[in-house]
Design a protein around this motif. Sequence first.
Motif, PDB file in Angstrom:
ATOM      1  N   THR A   1       0.813  -1.220   0.000  1.00  0.00           N
ATOM      2  CA  THR A   1       0.000   0.000   0.000  1.00  0.00           C
ATOM      3  C   THR A   1       0.843   1.265   0.000  1.00  0.00           C
ATOM      4  N   ASN A   2       2.089   1.200   0.502  1.00  0.00           N
ATOM      5  CA  ASN A   2       2.909   2.416   0.585  1.00  0.00           C
ATOM      6  C   ASN A   2       4.383   2.046   0.652  1.00  0.00           C
ATOM      7  N   ILE A   3       5.241   2.902   0.014  1.00  0.00           N
ATOM      8  CA  ILE A   3       6.691   2.752   0.080  1.00  0.00           C
ATOM      9  C   ILE A   3       7.264   4.104   0.484  1.00  0.00           C
TER      10      ILE A   3
ATOM     11  N   ASP B   1       4.715  -0.682   3.623  1.00  0.00           N
ATOM     12  CA  ASP B   1       3.464  -0.972   4.321  1.00  0.00           C
ATOM     13  C   ASP B   1       2.540  -1.746   3.399  1.00  0.00           C
ATOM     14  N   GLY B   2       1.683  -2.591   4.007  1.00  0.00           N
ATOM     15  CA  GLY B   2       0.744  -3.384   3.231  1.00  0.00           C
ATOM     16  C   GLY B   2      -0.019  -4.336   4.129  1.00  0.00           C
ATOM     17  N   LYS B   3      -0.223  -5.589   3.647  1.00  0.00           N
ATOM     18  CA  LYS B   3      -0.924  -6.577   4.461  1.00  0.00           C
ATOM     19  C   LYS B   3      -0.426  -7.973   4.095  1.00  0.00           C
ATOM     20  N   ASP B   4      -0.671  -8.914   5.015  1.00  0.00           N
ATOM     21  CA  ASP B   4      -0.359 -10.338   4.827  1.00  0.00           C
ATOM     22  C   ASP B   4       1.102 -10.581   4.465  1.00  0.00           C
ATOM     23  N   PHE B   5       2.013  -9.781   5.051  1.00  0.00           N
ATOM     24  CA  PHE B   5       3.438 -10.066   4.902  1.00  0.00           C
ATOM     25  C   PHE B   5       3.769 -11.231   5.843  1.00  0.00           C
ATOM     26  N   ASP B   6       4.401 -12.293   5.328  1.00  0.00           N
ATOM     27  CA  ASP B   6       4.698 -13.479   6.120  1.00  0.00           C
ATOM     28  C   ASP B   6       6.194 -13.506   6.453  1.00  0.00           C
ATOM     29  N   GLN B   7       6.502 -13.989   7.669  1.00  0.00           N
ATOM     30  CA  GLN B   7       7.917 -14.103   8.053  1.00  0.00           C
ATOM     31  C   GLN B   7       8.644 -15.033   7.085  1.00  0.00           C
TER      32      GLN B   7
ATOM     33  N   THR C   1       1.995  -6.199   8.480  1.00  0.00           N
ATOM     34  CA  THR C   1       1.643  -5.005   7.714  1.00  0.00           C
ATOM     35  C   THR C   1       2.817  -4.068   7.479  1.00  0.00           C
ATOM     36  N   ARG C   2       4.001  -4.336   8.042  1.00  0.00           N
ATOM     37  CA  ARG C   2       5.148  -3.419   7.844  1.00  0.00           C
ATOM     38  C   ARG C   2       6.466  -4.183   7.895  1.00  0.00           C
ATOM     39  N   ILE C   3       7.379  -3.825   6.933  1.00  0.00           N
ATOM     40  CA  ILE C   3       8.745  -4.339   6.950  1.00  0.00           C
ATOM     41  C   ILE C   3       9.691  -3.194   6.607  1.00  0.00           C
ATOM     42  N   LYS C   4      11.002  -3.409   6.877  1.00  0.00           N
ATOM     43  CA  LYS C   4      12.023  -2.425   6.492  1.00  0.00           C
ATOM     44  C   LYS C   4      13.112  -3.157   5.731  1.00  0.00           C
ATOM     45  N   VAL C   5      13.558  -2.601   4.553  1.00  0.00           N
ATOM     46  CA  VAL C   5      14.614  -3.215   3.754  1.00  0.00           C
ATOM     47  C   VAL C   5      15.663  -2.167   3.435  1.00  0.00           C
ATOM     48  N   ALA C   6      16.870  -2.649   3.004  1.00  0.00           N
ATOM     49  CA  ALA C   6      17.933  -1.773   2.520  1.00  0.00           C
ATOM     50  C   ALA C   6      17.985  -1.914   1.005  1.00  0.00           C
ATOM     51  N   ALA C   7      17.910  -0.768   0.314  1.00  0.00           N
ATOM     52  CA  ALA C   7      17.895  -0.788  -1.147  1.00  0.00           C
ATOM     53  C   ALA C   7      19.223  -1.299  -1.678  1.00  0.00           C
ATOM     54  N   PRO C   8      19.219  -2.256  -2.646  1.00  0.00           N
ATOM     55  CA  PRO C   8      20.468  -2.701  -3.273  1.00  0.00           C
ATOM     56  C   PRO C   8      20.971  -1.633  -4.251  1.00  0.00           C
TER      57      PRO C   8
ATOM     58  N   SER D   1       4.475  -3.622  -6.732  1.00  0.00           N
ATOM     59  CA  SER D   1       4.144  -2.198  -6.894  1.00  0.00           C
ATOM     60  C   SER D   1       4.901  -1.716  -8.124  1.00  0.00           C
ATOM     61  N   ALA D   2       4.171  -1.549  -9.254  1.00  0.00           N
ATOM     62  CA  ALA D   2       4.813  -1.175 -10.514  1.00  0.00           C
ATOM     63  C   ALA D   2       5.413   0.216 -10.389  1.00  0.00           C
ATOM     64  N   ASN D   3       6.652   0.382 -10.876  1.00  0.00           N
ATOM     65  CA  ASN D   3       7.358   1.670 -10.804  1.00  0.00           C
ATOM     66  C   ASN D   3       7.346   2.232  -9.383  1.00  0.00           C
TER      67      ASN D   3
END
Length: 816
Positions: free
Chosen positions: A221-223, A239-245, A265-272, A294-296
């Motif tokens: 839903t959001n980046i 942010d979103g929903k149904d993110f699984d470990q 509903t929320r995760i954090k990543v490091a951009a490659p 999420s296109a583009n």
Amino acid sequence: MRKANVSLTSLKIFMVLLLVFFASGVSAPRALALTDSPVITKVTPNSGKLAGGEILYMDGKDFAQDLKVYVGNKEAKLITYYNATRLKVEAPPGDNPGTIDLKVVNPDGTEAVLANGYTYLAPPVLIPAITNISPNSGKLAGGEFLYIDGKNFIQGLKVYIGNKEAKLITFYGDARISVQAPPGDSPGKFDLKIVNPDSKEAVLANGYTYLAPPVLIPAITNISPNSGKLAGGEMIYIDGKDFDQGLKVYMGSKEAKLMTYYNATRIKVAAPPGDNPGTIDLKVVNPDGKEAVSANGYTYQAPPVLIPEITKISPNSGKLTGGEFLYIDGKSFIQGLKVYIGSKEAKLITYYGDARISVQAPPGDSPGKLDLKVVNPDGKEAVLANGYTYQAPPVLIPAITNISPNSGKLAGGEMIYIDGKDFDQGLKVYMGSKEAKLMTYYNATRIKVEAPLGDNPGTIDLKVVNPDGKEAVLANAYTYQAPPVLIPAITKISPTSGKLAGGEAIYIDGKDFDQGLKVYMGNKEAKLMTYYNATRIKVEAPLGDNPGTVDLKIVNPNGKEAVLANAYTYLKDPAPELTSVTPSSGLLAEEKEVFLSGVNLKPDVKIFFGDNQASILAYYTDGYMKVKAPVANAEGDVDILVVNPDGQSYKLKSAFTYRSTSDPNDRVDTPADVGSTKITNIITPSGAGPINYGYGDKWRVDDFVPVTFEGEVTDQNGNPLPNEKMTFRFLGHLKAEGIKQMEFVTDANGRFSFQMILPAALGEHVYALPMGTHYYDIVEIEFYEGIYDATQPSSARIIENVTDRDVYHYGLSIFP
């Protein structure tokens, strides 16, 4: 004639009168006695557990003190003898359920039997039952904590859900347990089974349900942020929903590193790192393959083009040899840049930021101005024309104005300060033809050197030579002094006497003692321990040949000597003494282990039991040892003779008794009969009695010296235990070397006394007082019934009821 009736009471009165009559002086042919047999009238309770331990009260009459009570053929423990009509005993374990006789036996052999007087009850058979499970369902992955209620649960039980065992977490009691559910094979209901150690079991059909896992279809839903540097590394919140470990995230074709999984509903990543500037898709893939795109969704930004610029260099000149630290100010400096002075690269010292760096100037080829260039990793560069100047080196012509001191020993080693001008780093100093060691280059006007060994007494020139060959000479600047002729003299030695075995530390005072001297006591050389100065030394006395006085002689390296006649006395060794023998008796051919206590017992002492020599099994200290009593041919008491190697001896009269058969009065050592152990005294050089080092009153013991432990051993009722074989363990802290143990046997009164040398203390604790600081450890001590073997610890039983469980292990004290 009428027949007389004589009652038992009348007969007793008559007997008492007879005894009074004979006691008044009239002799009787023999004593008369009347003994009544005991009678059991009642036992309360009259039944109990097969395991025994029931407390029984027995009523009756004519119970004698020291009687024995039997339940069946097993002796019951006498708890309390109230009087001749009442006892309290503890029932022993029974062999089988059922009724058995009770018997009382007085010391004179008279007895009473109560047939079928006591009943051992059969233990109940417990059938478990399950009444409730909470919760009664959980995840297929297992791990749920379940509480199971019921009855007749026995410790050691096992729990199964289906055919898988559940881990027992807590056994609360016979009506409740908690377990952790194992992983299930498939969703559905499964039986729950409890199996007691006796194999009795309870089953709750379909008692637990494994739930099918939900199907998660992720959505984005959001980046934030949705753009960043092409080099990557940006922290992105999705942010979103149904993110699984266990999910994965892709930015374009590259996987992004998952930094934090917060929840579904929320995760954090490091951009490659990106391949090119522009927008790319962002994709989340769950472990089951379900994904969201999420296109583009994210934009890699093109990096800015940075053109570096130099605005200032400080300093902007330096020595031709290089090494100057330069600060370069400007803008658009990028990490990884390189700096050049002329054609040579300068070493980068610090990258402060895009506006300042520091470098170290390389050596120059020739004096003059050179360009300074900064080159960024992308090839963009900045040049400051004639930005740095290499200065021509000055021509230094050294001169010497003063040296201090200007004389010293022929052996050299004197520290000499040389003052002057134009001293250059890397210079050399010569005293005569020999180079002096440069100790310190202070600056161009002062240096310090160490005088080399001189060849002969007299004056010599001192020369300073700079690295460029320029030199300064001070003629006749330094004088090597002729060494004095030292004729030693001895004024005092302390102490003036010691043991024939040597080893005494002796302080010798006098004058003109020269390093490298030798010391002789009689005709033997003493080991030099410390050379303090020309007036004091310390030596170790060598082994003496015979008791008596000897001369002490000091010989300097030049052959000059001093003698103090009859200066030192070797003392005769003190005579041995034997103070105790434990145990003090044994069988003729038994070869019994015997512990001897005394003083001044040498390691190669000889021990005789009568005329027969004993074998030494263990020599612990000069006051404690273990021997094997030799075989004897006849019963009776024998003297024990100890003879030291110097011929001095000591005899302990009638110290050991040989018997052909065991003494029926001797106590037989039986397992598990020790009730308590008490330390009554510890004899140690640092002082007697308990002390408080901040952790309560405890006994103190020293390291490396004989320490004597004294005390007593009693049974469960507090009675002394003679002839009890025991082990003492000292659990010192110096790794394995710190653990010491000692065997001992109690004497006829249950007392013990043994001596041992304890290992080094580490000084883990500090106790500070105004007069000094004490360093010590707190060391555990243990007493065992029997002989402790570290490879088979169960071979001896540790005694829990002891007066002391640890001691202060004293190491050293430091006084101001």
